[in-house]
Structures are given as C-alpha cells and as structure tokens.
Design an enzyme around this catalytic site. Structure first.
Site, PDB file in Angstrom:
ATOM      1  CG  LEU A   6      -1.797  -1.231   1.384  1.00 48.60           C
ATOM      2  CD1 LEU A   6      -2.818  -1.012   2.490  1.00 48.60           C
ATOM      3  CD2 LEU A   6      -2.494  -1.588   0.068  1.00 48.60           C
ATOM      4  N   GLY A   9      -1.421   6.442   0.329  1.00 50.72           N
ATOM      5  CA  GLY A   9      -1.761   7.443   1.345  1.00 50.72           C
ATOM      6  C   GLY A   9      -1.239   8.822   0.971  1.00 50.72           C
ATOM      7  NE  ARG A  13       0.066  10.612   9.653  1.00 51.21           N
ATOM      8  CZ  ARG A  13      -0.268   9.376  10.049  1.00 51.21           C
ATOM      9  NH1 ARG A  13      -0.314   9.085  11.327  1.00 51.21           N
ATOM     10  NH2 ARG A  13      -0.522   8.433   9.154  1.00 51.21           N
ATOM     11  CE1 TYR A 383      32.287  25.534 -23.254  1.00 50.65           C
ATOM     12  CE2 TYR A 383      32.629  27.038 -21.405  1.00 50.65           C
ATOM     13  CZ  TYR A 383      31.825  26.552 -22.424  1.00 50.65           C
ATOM     14  OH  TYR A 383      30.572  27.077 -22.613  1.00 50.65           O
ATOM     15  CB  ALA A 419      58.064  24.510 -16.424  1.00 47.50           C
ATOM     16  NE  ARG A 436      60.350  28.659 -20.728  1.00 44.00           N
ATOM     17  CZ  ARG A 436      60.715  27.543 -20.130  1.00 44.00           C
ATOM     18  NH1 ARG A 436      59.816  26.759 -19.591  1.00 44.00           N
ATOM     19  NH2 ARG A 436      61.982  27.217 -20.053  1.00 44.00           N
TER      20      ARG A 436
HETATM   21  C1  UD1 Z   1      -1.406   1.593   9.899  1.00 46.38           C
HETATM   22  C2  UD1 Z   1      -2.359   0.589  10.559  1.00 46.38           C
HETATM   23  C3  UD1 Z   1      -1.951   0.444  12.007  1.00 46.38           C
HETATM   24  C4  UD1 Z   1      -0.502  -0.011  12.114  1.00 46.38           C
HETATM   25  C5  UD1 Z   1       0.419   0.932  11.340  1.00 46.38           C
HETATM   26  C6  UD1 Z   1       1.802   0.319  11.237  1.00 46.38           C
HETATM   27  C7  UD1 Z   1      -4.520   0.770   9.422  1.00 46.38           C
HETATM   28  C8  UD1 Z   1      -5.900   1.305   9.495  1.00 46.38           C
HETATM   29  N1  UD1 Z   1      -3.706   1.072  10.450  1.00 46.38           N
HETATM   30  O1  UD1 Z   1      -1.604   2.853  10.532  1.00 46.38           O
HETATM   31  O2  UD1 Z   1      -2.786  -0.517  12.665  1.00 46.38           O
HETATM   32  O3  UD1 Z   1      -0.115  -0.049  13.484  1.00 46.38           O
HETATM   33  O4  UD1 Z   1      -0.059   1.141  10.008  1.00 46.38           O
HETATM   34  O5  UD1 Z   1       2.726   1.169  10.608  1.00 46.38           O
HETATM   35  O6  UD1 Z   1      -4.201   0.073   8.501  1.00 46.38           O
HETATM   36  N2  UD1 Z   1      -2.650   3.821   2.429  1.00 46.38           N
HETATM   37  C9  UD1 Z   1      -3.256   3.647   1.200  1.00 46.38           C
HETATM   38  N3  UD1 Z   1      -4.526   4.069   1.039  1.00 46.38           N
HETATM   39  C10 UD1 Z   1      -5.241   4.657   2.015  1.00 46.38           C
HETATM   40  C11 UD1 Z   1      -4.608   4.838   3.276  1.00 46.38           C
HETATM   41  C12 UD1 Z   1      -3.315   4.402   3.441  1.00 46.38           C
HETATM   42  O7  UD1 Z   1      -2.662   3.102   0.274  1.00 46.38           O
HETATM   43  O8  UD1 Z   1      -6.398   5.013   1.771  1.00 46.38           O
HETATM   44  C13 UD1 Z   1      -1.257   3.353   2.601  1.00 46.38           C
HETATM   45  C14 UD1 Z   1      -0.282   4.453   2.989  1.00 46.38           C
HETATM   46  O9  UD1 Z   1       0.340   4.985   1.854  1.00 46.38           O
HETATM   47  C15 UD1 Z   1       0.715   3.723   3.885  1.00 46.38           C
HETATM   48  C16 UD1 Z   1      -0.096   2.550   4.448  1.00 46.38           C
HETATM   49  O10 UD1 Z   1      -1.240   2.425   3.651  1.00 46.38           O
HETATM   50  O11 UD1 Z   1       1.808   3.218   3.139  1.00 46.38           O
HETATM   51  C17 UD1 Z   1      -0.484   2.778   5.895  1.00 46.38           C
HETATM   52  O12 UD1 Z   1      -1.281   3.953   5.993  1.00 46.38           O
HETATM   53  P1  UD1 Z   1      -1.066   4.997   7.160  1.00 46.38           P
HETATM   54  O13 UD1 Z   1      -2.032   6.095   6.984  1.00 46.38           O
HETATM   55  O14 UD1 Z   1       0.355   5.351   7.272  1.00 46.38           O
HETATM   56  O15 UD1 Z   1      -1.510   4.105   8.396  1.00 46.38           O
HETATM   57  P2  UD1 Z   1      -1.071   4.249   9.911  1.00 46.38           P
HETATM   58  O16 UD1 Z   1      -1.843   5.335  10.546  1.00 46.38           O
HETATM   59  O17 UD1 Z   1       0.395   4.311  10.020  1.00 46.38           O
HETATM   60 CA    CA Z   2       2.049   4.469   8.560  1.00 43.09          CA
END
Ligand code: UD1
Ligand code: CA
Length: 461
Positions: A6, A9, A13, A383, A419, A436
């Site tokens: 995944l 996100g 932050r 150059y 030189a 020279r």
């Molecule tokens: C998530 C877990 C949490 C865990 C933690 C570990 C969930 C709901 N929570 O929280 O239990 O302890 O990771 O690091 O899964 N992403 C998507 N699509 C979305 C949302 C997120 O692809 O709609 C991806 C983000 O890019 C990221 C990953 O999922 O790589 C995790 O998402 P993030 O928002 O970082 O979750 P955490 O709050 O860290």
């Molecule tokens: Ca995370």
C-alpha cells in the site's frame, strides 16, 4: 505468495509535496526497500497500490511490479480492495505498507512458514514497541486469543498503554481476504475502511486468525513524519554498518560514517571518521577511505588510499593514492598505481597506469596514457566558451609545471612540455616543446622601477 504494497496514502504528516513512499532512507526510497524484501523472499507477483501521485511513484520505481490506482484514499482496507482483480481465491497474499522500509526478506519467509505450519486463514504480525503512539493495538480475549486490532485514534482510555502493536502486515488466504474486505465498514474515528478490521471479521466468522509475534520491532518502524523518517534511517544505518562489520570492514567511528544500502565494500577495507559512501559505490579489498571523503557512484579498486576527497561517478584502479583534497568528477577513469594529489580536479578523462598529477592540476576531457607526469599547475584548456575539446597525452609524456594544453591537442608518447608553456600544436614523439617567451635580463632596470627608499631615521641617543 503474492504481495500487495500500500502506497496510496497522502502522507500529510510528512509536510512535503511529494509522495511519502519516495522519501529516502540510506539513499533509497522507502517503497523500494519493501519491494526488494519481497523479491529477495522470492515473491515475484507484487502489486503496488498508488494514489493521486501514482505517476511520480511509477516513474521513480523501475521494478517489475503491477500498479493499481486507488483514486480516493478511503483507508487501507479500501486500498487493498482496489487490487482485488489481482487476488485469486486460491492465492496467499501478504499485505505490506510502503512506509515500513526496514522489513526483511527473512521475516517474510518466516511469516509464510508460520502460516503454512498453522494452516491459518489470517496471520497478523505483532511486536512490542517502546512508544506505541500512532500504531494500532492488538487486543486479546480471556484465553489470550486474538480479538481485535484497535487503531490509535479509536482506543478507549484504558487501552492507551497497550504496547502490543499491529505492525500492519497481514498474511491471508485469497478467498478469506476477499470475504473480509467486502464486509468492511467505516464506522470509526477516521471514517475509513480499515484493513485492520479484516482479522476481526474473519475471526468472528469462524476462520482461524493467529498472531505472529516478532521481537525485533525495528523491522516494523512505520514512517509517518520526518522524525520517524530519521528514526527509521538511524535503525537502517546501524543494520548496514553491522553488515559491513560482519564482512570484515573496519569502521573507525561508525557513528560518523554514512553508507547507502546499495554500497558494496570488500573485506579488509578501512573507513575513517566522517566518510560518506553513496549510491552504487564499490570499494575493493584492503583499500582505505580517509576521513571526510565523500564518494558517490564510484568504483575503487584494491589497496587504494583515498584521503579527504570528493568522488562522483569516478572509477579508480588498484594501488592508487588519491588526495588529500582531490575532486574526481563524472567520467573519470584512473588506472592502477596512479597518484592524484591535492587540489587536482579530473573530469570526463581516462588516465592510464602509473600516472601522476601530484598537485594543483585540472584534467578535463582528456585521454592520458601510462607513466605520464602532470606538473604542478598544469591544466587542459578544454573549453573555449562554446565547445569542449579533447586533449590526448600519450604514454611517458612529461607535462611541466604551469603548462596550458589548449585543446584539441595531442602530446605524443615520450613528449616533454617545458614548464610554463602554452601548447596549441601537436607535440611529436620524444620531442621537447617549449612555448614561452625567452627571458631577457636588463641590468639595473629594477632599481629605476622601485620607489626610492625613504631615509631611515636615526634613533636618538
Ligand atoms: C497503519 C495501521 C496500524 C498499524 C500501522 C503500522 C490501518 C488502518 N492502520 O496505521 O494498525 O499499526 O499502520 O505502521 O491500517 N494507504 C493507502 N490508502 C489509504 C490509506 C493508506 O494506500 O487510503 C497506505 C499508505 O500509503 C501507507 C499505508 O497504507 O503506506 C499505511 O497507511 P497509514 O495512513 O500510514 O496508516 P497508519 O496510521 O500508520
Ligand atoms: Ca504508517
């Protein structure tokens, strides 16, 4: 086993304007570490879920993986659902997050073995972490069996100090994963479809869900902020340094040395304090990299010493002495037994064996043979303000101090340039070129040019 990573996100932050998973640790984007771990664990079917920045991620990720788009970020469960066409009921799928770069292939193999041994439908991975803030927590029932994962923002006050955290990794059989995903709801603090609710749904429907506990929490450090990026980088840096220690590399002060994960160092190499090794740098046996040297994408041979120098995309042979204060720029190739000393800059030039440029020289766009000597202050004038031109200096030539070689120009083998010469024409084999003005001495003239000296006052007695 298939993997779904995944990476869709928003990474809000991080407070930057590029995708979170492309932030680098030890020189490599976080996402690439996760893909590498999968590939090293022989997982070849990998799907990466990307969001609105997907094009940037694809362009920066030259890996053989499938990309799937999650148009709207409705949660980690929704993200996996976007990849459902890549999930077959007979598959085993491991879900990983692109923001946990320290994950290892050994861990993935152990996880698969654990699932196979226990024939579980779902395995979640737990660890204990000193500061669990932000992580989902794992709750258990009276028998100590898995009960649910509760996201940090959804914790009741009495659950705040549970430090068994959900690493985010889920391994599930395909049909059960699909079963759980389509039953997800978003009744939670963030109104998101949480992947972390899938294990509870499976458990409540009678499927087996087990918790795989792993002691080393550093593998699962999740990066949501710049501070966590630095924490992950520190943990990874230590891991990289330990690997080099085990391979027989001497690192005098590891707290001051930075080595990208892609760097290769042979046994017997010594790294002095303040060394930075980046990108595809490779260092051969028994070489020494002296204090405060920075090498990027450079290849160093055996038994070579580099002191206090900067190298970018340069190649240096065996038994060379480089530095202090040498600058080797891209396209530099130096042979064996060469000495390139202080304040020498070399760019886009090939230099043979046993050649010396001991101090204050510039060699650019040149082809230099074996056993050549570049005197102090000798330069290639490559150059002319419009185009770059080539200088050729053949074997055994001697370039005296403060010589200008105005390119294009050739000094043939054994040629000797006196030189202070400014060379515009070819120097034939074994010829001496003197270009020279001849010196003339005018007797007494110096005195006339000097101001008359004031009479020095005699001190009073
Ligand atoms: C998530 C877990 C949490 C865990 C933690 C570990 C969930 C709901 N929570 O929280 O239990 O302890 O990771 O690091 O899964 N992403 C998507 N699509 C979305 C949302 C997120 O692809 O709609 C991806 C983000 O890019 C990221 C990953 O999922 O790589 C995790 O998402 P993030 O928002 O970082 O979750 P955490 O709050 O860290
Ligand atoms: Ca995370």
């Amino acid at each position: 086993m298939k993997a779904i990573i995944l990476a869709a996100g928003n990474g809000k932050r991080m407070k930057t304007n590029f995708p979170k998973v492309l932030h680098t640790v030890s020189g490599k984007p976080m996402l690439h570490y996760v893909i590498d771990a999968c590939q090293n664990a022989n997982i070849t079917d990998i799907t990466v879920v990307v969001g609105k920045d997907g094009e940037k991620i694809k362009a920066a990720t030259p890996y053989d993986v499938n990309f799937v788009e999650q148009a709207e970020q409705l949660g980690t469960g929704h993200a996996v659902l976007c990849a459902k066409d890549n999930i077959d009921p007979t598959d085993k799928v491991v879900i990983l997050y692109g923001d946990t770069p320290l994950i290892t292939s050994d861990f993935l193999q152990n996880l698969l073995a654990f699932q196979e041994k226990n024939e579980a439908h779902g395995v979640i991975v737990a660890t204990k972490i000193p500061d669990p803030t932000g992580y989902g927590r794992i709750t258990t029932n009276a028998n100590g069996d898995f009960s649910a994962i509760i996201e940090h923002k959804d914790l009741a006050s009495h659950q705040q100090n549970i430090n068994d955290i959900n690493t985010g990794i889920l391994l599930a059989t395909g049909s059960e994963l699909l079963y759980g995903l389509i039953r997800l709801e978003n009744h939670n603090y963030q109104n998101e479809y949480y992947l972390t609710d899938v294990p509870k749904i499976l458990k409540n429907s009678g499927y087996s869900v087990l918790v795989h506990n792993v002691a080393d929490y550093t593998q699962f450090l999740g990066v949501n902020s710049q501070k966590q990026l630095e924490e992950a980088a520190t943990a990874l840096r230590q891991r990289i340094i330990n690997r080099h220690f085990e391979n027989g590399v001497q690192i005098i002060d590891s707290s001051s040395v930075y080595i990208d994960s892609t760097v290769e160092i042979a046994a017997g190499v010594t790294l002095h304090p303040g060394v930075i090794l980046q990108g595809e740098t490779k260092i051969g046996e028994n070489s020494t990299i002296g204090a405060y040297s920075q090498l990027a994408n450079s290849v160093i041979g055996k038994t070579t010493t580099i002191r206090n120098s900067v190298l970018e995309s340069a190649i240096v042979g065996d038994h060379c002495q480089i530095g202090p204060f040498t600058y080797l720029r891209p396209g530099t190739e130096i042979g064996d037994y060469c000495r390139i000393g202080d304040f020498v800059e070399v760019k886009n030039s090939v230099i043979g064996n046993h050649t010396t440029a001991a101090h204050l020289a510039y060699i650019g766009d040149a082809e230099v043979g074996d056993r050549v000597n570049f005197g102090c202050g000798a330069i290639t004038v490559n150059y002319n303000g419009v185009v770059k031109n080539k200088t050729i200096v053949e074997d055994d030539a001697f370039i005296g101090s403060n010589v200008n070689l105005i390119a294009p120009v050739v000094v043939h083998s054994g040629g000797f340039v006196a030189a202070g010469s400014t060379i515009t024409d070819e120097v034939p084999q074994d010829a001496m070129a003197i270009a020279r003005q001849r010196q003339t001495n005018k007797e007494g003239l110096a005195k006339k040019f000097k101001k008359p000296k004031k009479a020095t006052k005699k001190s009073k007695k």
